[in-house]
Write an enzyme that holds these catalytic residues in place. Structure first.
Site, PDB file in Angstrom:
ATOM      1  CG  ASP A   1      33.136  44.936  37.131  1.00  0.00           C
ATOM      2  OD1 ASP A   1      33.009  43.381  36.893  1.00  0.00           O
ATOM      3  OD2 ASP A   1      34.183  45.218  37.955  1.00  0.00           O
TER       4      ASP A   1
ATOM      5  NE  ARG B   1      30.730  42.431  41.579  1.00  0.00           N
ATOM      6  CZ  ARG B   1      31.645  43.535  41.092  1.00  0.00           C
ATOM      7  NH1 ARG B   1      31.370  44.690  42.259  1.00  0.00           N
ATOM      8  NH2 ARG B   1      32.231  43.883  40.664  1.00  0.00           N
TER       9      ARG B   1
ATOM     10  CG  ASN C   1      38.313  39.349  31.609  1.00  0.00           C
ATOM     11  OD1 ASN C   1      37.749  40.481  30.857  1.00  0.00           O
ATOM     12  ND2 ASN C   1      38.540  39.463  32.805  1.00  0.00           N
ATOM     13  CD1 TRP C   2      43.130  36.429  27.919  1.00  0.00           C
ATOM     14  CD2 TRP C   2      41.817  34.231  27.030  1.00  0.00           C
ATOM     15  NE1 TRP C   2      42.983  36.513  26.259  1.00  0.00           N
ATOM     16  CE2 TRP C   2      42.139  35.734  25.863  1.00  0.00           C
ATOM     17  CE3 TRP C   2      40.929  33.415  26.500  1.00  0.00           C
ATOM     18  CZ2 TRP C   2      41.439  35.802  24.720  1.00  0.00           C
ATOM     19  CZ3 TRP C   2      40.773  33.575  25.186  1.00  0.00           C
ATOM     20  CH2 TRP C   2      41.138  33.888  24.102  1.00  0.00           C
TER      21      TRP C   2
ATOM     22  NE  ARG D   1      36.462  37.511  34.365  1.00  0.00           N
ATOM     23  CZ  ARG D   1      35.583  38.155  34.998  1.00  0.00           C
ATOM     24  NH1 ARG D   1      34.461  38.127  34.730  1.00  0.00           N
ATOM     25  NH2 ARG D   1      36.130  39.152  35.358  1.00  0.00           N
TER      26      ARG D   1
HETATM   27  C1  IPE Z   1      37.447  44.816  33.964  1.00  0.00           C
HETATM   28  O1  IPE Z   1      36.574  43.992  34.581  1.00  0.00           O
HETATM   29  C2  IPE Z   1      37.474  43.834  32.504  1.00  0.00           C
HETATM   30  C3  IPE Z   1      35.853  43.644  31.432  1.00  0.00           C
HETATM   31  C4  IPE Z   1      35.359  45.036  32.144  1.00  0.00           C
HETATM   32  C5  IPE Z   1      35.768  43.215  30.317  1.00  0.00           C
HETATM   33  P1  IPE Z   1      37.332  42.790  35.732  1.00  0.00           P
HETATM   34  O2  IPE Z   1      36.023  42.440  36.341  1.00  0.00           O
HETATM   35  O3  IPE Z   1      38.130  41.676  35.221  1.00  0.00           O
HETATM   36  O4  IPE Z   1      38.119  43.531  36.292  1.00  0.00           O
HETATM   37  P2  IPE Z   1      38.892  42.931  37.794  1.00  0.00           P
HETATM   38  O5  IPE Z   1      39.665  42.287  37.477  1.00  0.00           O
HETATM   39  O6  IPE Z   1      37.749  43.317  38.674  1.00  0.00           O
HETATM   40  O7  IPE Z   1      39.802  44.476  37.818  1.00  0.00           O
HETATM   41  C1  IPE Z   2      32.606  42.241  33.918  1.00  0.00           C
HETATM   42  O1  IPE Z   2      31.637  41.498  34.759  1.00  0.00           O
HETATM   43  C2  IPE Z   2      32.136  41.465  32.475  1.00  0.00           C
HETATM   44  C3  IPE Z   2      33.612  41.079  32.293  1.00  0.00           C
HETATM   45  C4  IPE Z   2      34.629  40.684  32.531  1.00  0.00           C
HETATM   46  C5  IPE Z   2      33.666  40.034  31.267  1.00  0.00           C
HETATM   47  P1  IPE Z   2      32.168  40.608  35.590  1.00  0.00           P
HETATM   48  O2  IPE Z   2      31.846  39.199  35.214  1.00  0.00           O
HETATM   49  O3  IPE Z   2      33.476  41.249  36.037  1.00  0.00           O
HETATM   50  O4  IPE Z   2      31.139  40.475  36.387  1.00  0.00           O
HETATM   51  P2  IPE Z   2      32.032  40.560  38.677  1.00  0.00           P
HETATM   52  O5  IPE Z   2      32.890  41.953  38.396  1.00  0.00           O
HETATM   53  O6  IPE Z   2      31.970  39.228  38.045  1.00  0.00           O
HETATM   54  O7  IPE Z   2      30.454  40.671  38.868  1.00  0.00           O
HETATM   55 MG    MG Z   3      34.244  42.403  37.197  1.00  0.00          MG
END
Ligand code: IPE
Ligand code: IPE
Ligand code: MG
Length: 228
Positions: free
Chosen positions: A13, A17, A61-62, A64
């Site tokens: 994660d 950011r 994540n869909w 997004r």
């Molecule tokens: C969890 O991270 C999913 C992955 C790392 C692929 P997210 O960024 O989607 O989780 P939340 O939304 O902060 O819980």
């Molecule tokens: C994790 O990084 C990767 C995926 C969930 C695909 P994020 O994209 O969630 O990064 P932050 O949490 O927005 O920084």
């Molecule tokens: Mg994240």
């Protein structure tokens, strides 16, 4: 003696950011995240970890923006194939975890090809959790068992119907970027996992962070409900 976990699950994660801090688009963070993933995999091989599960894309994540989802799917199709020499040079066997059926056909085909091309590698097994959700995983396992006429359920029966039942439950779940939650990762197999949370954003991770995780693992006393 220093214990090495057999299986580590990584919640990768903080890509967004990381990019934001550099005034870059979120997609740049995902690309940097792929580079970190390679370093972490090497660190795990050096330490003798047998299995890693990499949370790449959750069933949630869909939600997004389409651009970001498309970019990630493109990473799974194009970049993954481009990394085949890396995976084979280092003996990394790839497995998929999650429902691949709804991925864009190119991403699915690339994943299947990558799994086949790395099937004889023995240094480490890396499960790529894509369109993965712990809740769906359990529901799907139950459905598969029911379809075979099974009506008596135990944890072992459910596990036997997972995508890769031969992969042992994770010993550690390590999450980058400060959030202290599972976000639907490995709900079933995390029953006795050691949870580790780090503030460092995923794209900044490297081999040394694997050593940090394993050092932390060695301070934990695992009892599995018994006595130490
Ligand atoms: C969890 O991270 C999913 C992955 C790392 C692929 P997210 O960024 O989607 O989780 P939340 O939304 O902060 O819980
Ligand atoms: C994790 O990084 C990767 C995926 C969930 C695909 P994020 O994209 O969630 O990064 P932050 O949490 O927005 O920084
Ligand atoms: Mg994240």
């Amino acid at each position: 003696m220093r214990e090495v976990p057999v299986h580590i699950g990584f919640i990768m994660d903080g890509n967004g950011r990381w990019a934001k801090k550099r005034l870059l688009p979120r997609t740049a963070g995902h690309l940097a995240g792929l580079k970190a993933l390679k370093k972490v995999a090497l660190g795990c091989i050096e330490e003798g970890v047998g299995y890693i599960t990499l949370y790449c894309f959750s069933t949630e994540n869909w939600k997004r923006p389409k651009d970001e989802v498309d970019y990630l799917m493109g990473l799974f199709s194009e970049k993954l194939m481009g990394e085949m020499p890396f995976f084979n040079e280092h003996g990394i066997r790839l497995l998929a975890l999650g429902d691949m059926s709804v991925l864009p056909p190119e991403a699915r085909a690339a994943l299947m090809a990558a799994i086949e091309a790395t099937e004889d590698n023995t240094a480490i097994t890396a499960q790529l959790a894509i369109n993965y959700g712990g809740q769906s995983e359990i529901c799907q396992a139950v459905e598969r068992a029911v379809a075979q006429g099974i009506t008596k359920f135990t944890p072992e029966v459910i596990r036997a119907h997972f995508d890769n039942p031969e992969v042992p439950p994770c010993d550690v779940i390590a999450r980058s970027a400060g959030e202290r939650r599972l976000s639907n990762f490995l709900l079933f197999d995390s029953a006795y996992a050691e949870f580790m949370f780090y503030d460092k954003l995923w794209p900044d991770w490297c081999e040394d962070d694997v050593r940090t995780v394993i050092d932390e693992y060695n301070t934990r006393v695992r009892r599995f409900g018994g006595l130490a």
